[in-house]
Design an enzyme around this catalytic site. Sequence first.
Site, short mmCIF file in Angstrom:
data_model
loop_
_atom_site.label_atom_id
_atom_site.label_comp_id
_atom_site.label_asym_id
_atom_site.label_seq_id
_atom_site.Cartn_x
_atom_site.Cartn_y
_atom_site.Cartn_z
N SER A 149 -17.65 21.25 69.75
CA SER A 149 -18.83 22.11 69.87
C SER A 149 -19.71 21.67 71.04
CB SER A 149 -19.64 22.12 68.56
OG SER A 149 -20.33 20.90 68.36
N LYS A 150 -19.81 20.37 71.23
CA LYS A 150 -20.68 19.87 72.30
C LYS A 150 -20.04 20.07 73.68
CE LYS A 150 -24.27 18.62 69.88
NZ LYS A 150 -25.57 19.28 70.07
N ASN A 205 -31.96 22.40 70.84
CA ASN A 205 -31.69 21.07 70.27
C ASN A 205 -31.05 21.15 68.88
OD1 ASN A 205 -32.43 18.04 69.89
ND2 ASN A 205 -33.49 19.06 68.20
N VAL A 226 -30.83 29.39 63.51
CA VAL A 226 -30.34 29.79 64.84
C VAL A 226 -29.01 30.55 64.78
CG1 VAL A 226 -31.55 27.95 66.11
CG2 VAL A 226 -29.20 27.55 65.29
N SER A 272 -23.63 16.33 74.16
CA SER A 272 -23.49 14.95 73.67
C SER A 272 -22.46 14.23 74.52
CB SER A 272 -23.02 14.94 72.22
OG SER A 272 -22.61 13.65 71.84
N TYR A 319 -17.49 18.41 65.91
CA TYR A 319 -18.73 18.11 66.64
C TYR A 319 -18.43 17.94 68.14
CZ TYR A 319 -23.03 15.70 68.00
OH TYR A 319 -24.20 15.35 68.62
N1 LIG Z 1 -28.86 11.08 67.58
C1 LIG Z 1 -27.81 10.95 68.37
O1 LIG Z 1 -27.16 9.90 68.44
C2 LIG Z 1 -27.38 12.10 69.25
C3 LIG Z 1 -26.51 11.86 70.31
C4 LIG Z 1 -26.10 12.90 71.11
C5 LIG Z 1 -26.57 14.18 70.88
N2 LIG Z 1 -27.42 14.39 69.84
C6 LIG Z 1 -27.89 15.76 69.63
O2 LIG Z 1 -29.32 15.75 69.68
C7 LIG Z 1 -29.82 16.77 68.83
C8 LIG Z 1 -30.80 16.20 67.83
O3 LIG Z 1 -30.19 15.14 67.14
P1 LIG Z 1 -30.93 14.32 65.97
O4 LIG Z 1 -30.28 12.99 65.91
O5 LIG Z 1 -32.39 14.42 66.14
O6 LIG Z 1 -30.41 15.17 64.70
P2 LIG Z 1 -31.21 15.94 63.53
O7 LIG Z 1 -30.19 16.31 62.49
O8 LIG Z 1 -32.36 15.13 63.08
O9 LIG Z 1 -31.75 17.23 64.25
C9 LIG Z 1 -31.10 18.48 64.22
C10 LIG Z 1 -32.05 19.49 63.60
O10 LIG Z 1 -31.41 20.78 63.67
C11 LIG Z 1 -31.77 21.47 62.49
N3 LIG Z 1 -30.80 22.54 62.18
C12 LIG Z 1 -29.57 22.43 61.66
N4 LIG Z 1 -29.04 23.64 61.47
C13 LIG Z 1 -29.96 24.56 61.90
C14 LIG Z 1 -29.98 25.97 61.97
N5 LIG Z 1 -28.94 26.72 61.54
N6 LIG Z 1 -31.08 26.58 62.48
C15 LIG Z 1 -32.14 25.83 62.90
N7 LIG Z 1 -32.18 24.47 62.85
C16 LIG Z 1 -31.09 23.85 62.35
C17 LIG Z 1 -31.77 20.40 61.39
O11 LIG Z 1 -32.51 20.82 60.26
C18 LIG Z 1 -32.36 19.21 62.13
O12 LIG Z 1 -33.76 19.11 61.92
C19 LIG Z 1 -28.61 17.46 68.22
O13 LIG Z 1 -28.22 18.55 69.03
C20 LIG Z 1 -27.56 16.37 68.29
O14 LIG Z 1 -26.25 16.89 68.25
C21 LIG Z 1 -27.86 13.39 69.03
#
Ligand SMILES: NC(=O)c1ccc[n+]([C@@H]2O[C@H](COP(=O)([O-])OP(=O)(O)OC[C@H]3O[C@@H](n4cnc5c(N)ncnc54)[C@H](O)[C@@H]3O)[C@@H](O)[C@H]2O)c1
Length: 252
Positions: A158-159, A87, A61, A142, A155
């Site tokens: 960014s959010k 996402n 991305v 987030s 982080y």
């Molecule tokens: N899990 C939590 O507690 C939580 C809480 C708040 C927000 N979030 C947000 O939810 C989303 C998903 O979180 P998750 O826990 O499933 O994390 P995750 O790391 O499993 O998912 C993020 C995905 O983004 C992909 N990614 C990273 N860099 C990339 C790039 N340059 N191009 C394309 N893809 C890329 C990764 O390979 C990964 O599969 C994220 O935006 C995260 O910040 C998660």
Amino acid sequence: MDFNNRVVLITGAARGLGREYAVRFAASGASVVVSDLKDCRETVASCAEQGGEALGAVTDVTDLDSVNRMVEAAAGRFGRVDVLVNNAALFGNLSFAPFDSLHESEWDATMAVNVKGIWNCSRAVVPVMREGGGGSIVNVSSLAAIYGMPNGLHYTTSKAAVIGLTRGLAREVGRYDIRVNAVAPNIVETEAAGEFFGEVTQKMLDATRAQQAIRRTLEPKDLAGTVLWLASDLSRHVTGQTIMVDGGTVFL
Ligand SMILES: NC(=O)c1ccc[n+]([C@@H]2O[C@H](COP(=O)([O-])OP(=O)(O)OC[C@H]3O[C@@H](n4cnc5c(N)ncnc54)[C@H](O)[C@@H]3O)[C@@H](O)[C@H]2O)c1
């Protein structure tokens, strides 16, 4: 919610929450395009199990050419894009450390993926949505941004940028019937959360739960419902908003 004849593009869908959204959209009738830096074969298979048609696209991305190829593949296969779920993010493998010990390269990489990545995907998808008569963009922020999470300033910052981007873009594209909203989740127990918080994961989950009005840890399905609602016509008059899915931690 009925997503029959709708095309949904989800970034960062190789695992975790992105995969959960993909499966839920597929189960609701959508044709789904799942993209990630990593191979999305398992997500495609999970969508197919729900009877949904899915296409995987390896995409970075941060790279507009790569993003354009993803959108061309989506439009080429399904003819349109109705929903974009931004996402993809750097989260799990980031340092959980005080602000003055973070490396500049990690700061820059976080902004490139978590913020510029959404700009890239939006500028590639909006023309396709305009041509199709409208659409819905759901950005993943987030609760870290609203609560002010310590020890992850790259982080958290960014959010927070995702919230500003959501508001500004919503004003620019509303005239084309394109809505832009964000979700701000509290900690969800995913692989990435375990990687980010490391040995203090359980402590963080316990502390987070204790501050919630609803005293249970969020599950991926708690988020999917809000994401699908924002993507659907049921929320057709909602734009520019950030919905906290946090079990009742912060009230605005
Ligand atoms: N899990 C939590 O507690 C939580 C809480 C708040 C927000 N979030 C947000 O939810 C989303 C998903 O979180 P998750 O826990 O499933 O994390 P995750 O790391 O499993 O998912 C993020 C995905 O983004 C992909 N990614 C990273 N860099 C990339 C790039 N340059 N191009 C394309 N893809 C890329 C990764 O390979 C990964 O599969 C994220 O935006 C995260 O910040 C998660």
